[in-house]
Write a protein that holds these residues in place. Structure first.
Motif, mmCIF file in Angstrom:
data_model
loop_
_atom_site.group_PDB
_atom_site.id
_atom_site.type_symbol
_atom_site.label_atom_id
_atom_site.label_comp_id
_atom_site.label_asym_id
_atom_site.label_seq_id
_atom_site.Cartn_x
_atom_site.Cartn_y
_atom_site.Cartn_z
ATOM 1 N N GLY A 107 0.801 -1.219 0.000
ATOM 2 C CA GLY A 107 0.000 0.000 0.000
ATOM 3 C C GLY A 107 0.832 1.266 0.000
ATOM 4 N N ALA A 108 1.863 1.316 0.861
ATOM 5 C CA ALA A 108 2.690 2.526 0.951
ATOM 6 C C ALA A 108 3.415 2.830 -0.365
ATOM 7 N N PRO A 109 4.086 1.856 -1.004
ATOM 8 C CA PRO A 109 4.699 2.155 -2.309
ATOM 9 C C PRO A 109 3.667 2.574 -3.355
ATOM 10 N N GLY A 110 2.475 1.954 -3.314
ATOM 11 C CA GLY A 110 1.423 2.341 -4.256
ATOM 12 C C GLY A 110 0.966 3.768 -4.040
ATOM 13 N N MET A 111 0.857 4.192 -2.777
ATOM 14 C CA MET A 111 0.456 5.561 -2.475
ATOM 15 C C MET A 111 1.516 6.554 -2.938
ATOM 16 N N VAL A 112 2.787 6.211 -2.765
ATOM 17 C CA VAL A 112 3.866 7.097 -3.213
ATOM 18 C C VAL A 112 3.856 7.221 -4.730
ATOM 19 N N GLU A 113 3.651 6.100 -5.417
ATOM 20 C CA GLU A 113 3.609 6.125 -6.879
ATOM 21 C C GLU A 113 2.416 6.933 -7.382
ATOM 22 N N ALA A 114 1.258 6.752 -6.736
ATOM 23 C CA ALA A 114 0.074 7.521 -7.122
ATOM 24 C C ALA A 114 0.286 9.013 -6.867
ATOM 25 N N LYS A 130 10.410 14.845 -6.147
ATOM 26 C CA LYS A 130 9.727 13.579 -6.372
ATOM 27 C C LYS A 130 9.626 12.808 -5.065
ATOM 28 N N LEU A 131 8.442 12.263 -4.822
ATOM 29 C CA LEU A 131 8.229 11.512 -3.590
ATOM 30 C C LEU A 131 9.002 10.197 -3.634
ATOM 31 N N SER A 132 9.523 9.801 -2.482
ATOM 32 C CA SER A 132 10.264 8.550 -2.367
ATOM 33 C C SER A 132 9.680 7.713 -1.239
ATOM 34 N N ILE A 133 9.728 6.406 -1.414
ATOM 35 C CA ILE A 133 9.215 5.506 -0.386
ATOM 36 C C ILE A 133 10.037 5.625 0.892
ATOM 37 N N ARG A 134 11.261 6.105 0.784
ATOM 38 C CA ARG A 134 12.100 6.292 1.969
ATOM 39 C C ARG A 134 11.546 7.381 2.880
ATOM 40 N N ASN A 135 10.750 8.286 2.307
ATOM 41 C CA ASN A 135 10.159 9.351 3.116
ATOM 42 C C ASN A 135 8.945 8.879 3.909
ATOM 43 N N PHE A 136 8.459 7.676 3.608
ATOM 44 C CA PHE A 136 7.286 7.121 4.293
ATOM 45 C C PHE A 136 7.796 6.237 5.426
ATOM 46 N N ASP A 137 7.918 6.824 6.612
ATOM 47 C CA ASP A 137 8.497 6.129 7.758
ATOM 48 C C ASP A 137 7.684 4.897 8.135
ATOM 49 N N PHE A 138 8.374 3.844 8.609
ATOM 50 C CA PHE A 138 7.688 2.609 8.987
ATOM 51 C C PHE A 138 6.737 2.812 10.160
ATOM 52 N N THR A 139 7.042 3.769 11.017
ATOM 53 C CA THR A 139 6.130 4.040 12.129
ATOM 54 C C THR A 139 4.780 4.514 11.614
ATOM 55 N N TRP A 140 4.810 5.410 10.614
ATOM 56 C CA TRP A 140 3.549 5.903 10.043
ATOM 57 C C TRP A 140 2.831 4.827 9.242
ATOM 58 N N ARG A 141 3.576 3.940 8.615
ATOM 59 C CA ARG A 141 2.932 2.813 7.916
ATOM 60 C C ARG A 141 2.206 1.929 8.920
#
Length: 270
Positions: A107-114, A130-141
């Motif tokens: 879900g998180a990579p899909g949200m970043v791609e979208a 450009k958004l990166s999946i690295r910016n989506f912290d695991f705590t927030w996931r």
């Protein structure tokens, strides 16, 4: 009339709580006086804030989302009812750990791609990075996953509370000219709140326990810190004694608060 049955008084006495308190006192004594236990407690207790932060924020977001789903489930629109029912059944049918992995790694990579697709005009002109999946912290996931999972259960609690309100009172409010929102705010919500508060408290206790699952993503909560510490020095018995003690302290304290709230609300209903 006083209760003269001694057996009933024995049943009413919380022997289970006394037993847990004695075990906790023994472990607390060990933490204070034993160097090994003291070191473990110092390391593991650093995850208390993360555990509480994840549980409280996820529960708050799940309550908001659950209320919206419950309102859709109890609406007069067939499409909303079916969509809310579909959401509840799907989410409740998936184990929390599976949902956690799915949202974190799918879900998180899909949200970043979208997000990159939607913001592509701004990104192409250099106005946004450009958004990166690295910016989506695991705590927030993890918080997002717990929010989705618990919102389905909380939605059913809200629905039960809303449907417990007498229909005659709702019809009377509408006959007086109150709008749908004012009817919900002044008539339905206050009565439903009295019904749903105890089960909501129980769900929050469950959220505290289920937050241990976020350690599977490497989030530095109590369980993860205990896992890392025990794997480095092989003190599994002592470490997980402390981990269990911390969780029991939080959950039993909250459970007693919920029981006190139930008794308080029961007295006020009379």
């Amino acid at each position: 009339m006083s209760d003269r049955n001694p057996k009933r008084r024995q049943i009413d006495f919380p022997w289970w709580l006394l037993t847990i308190a004695l075990l906790g006192a023994v472990l607390l004594w060990a933490i204070v006086n034993d160097t090994g236990y003291n070191e473990i407690f110092t390391v593991v207790s650093k995850g208390i804030w993360t555990t509480l932060w994840v549980a409280m924020l996820a529960f708050l977001l799940a309550s908001v989302l659950g209320l919206l789903v419950a309102l859709a489930r109890t609406s007069d629109k067939v499409v909303l009812v079916q969509a809310a029912t579909f959401y509840i059944e799907i989410v409740r049918g998936v184990p929390i750990l599976v949902a956690l992995f799915y949202i974190a790694f799918v879900g998180a990579p899909g949200m970043v791609e979208a997000g990159n697709i939607l913001l592509s005009p701004l990104i192409s002109h250099g106005w946004l990075p450009k958004l990166s999946i690295r910016n989506f912290d695991f705590t927030w996931r993890a918080i997002f996953a717990l929010t989705l999972c618990y919102s389905a259960f909380i939605a059913e609690i809200f629905r039960a509370g809303i449907e417990a309100v007498d229909k005659g009172q709702i019809e009377a409010a509408r006959a007086l000219g109150l709008s749908g929102w004012n009817t919900f705010r002044h008539v339905v919500a206050p009565q439903a709140l009295r019904t749903i508060l105890p089960p909501l408290g129980n769900d929050f206790v469950s959220m505290i326990k289920d937050s241990a699952l976020v350690s599977a993503l490497g989030v530095q909560d109590i369980t993860q810190l205990g896992k890392v510490y025990s794997s480095s020095n092989f003190k599994f018995f002592e470490t997980y004694n402390v981990v269990a003690f911390l969780y029991l302290t939080m959950t039993i304290s909250l459970s007693l608060l919920v029981r006190g709230l139930e008794r308080y609300m029961a007295r006020n209903r009379r």
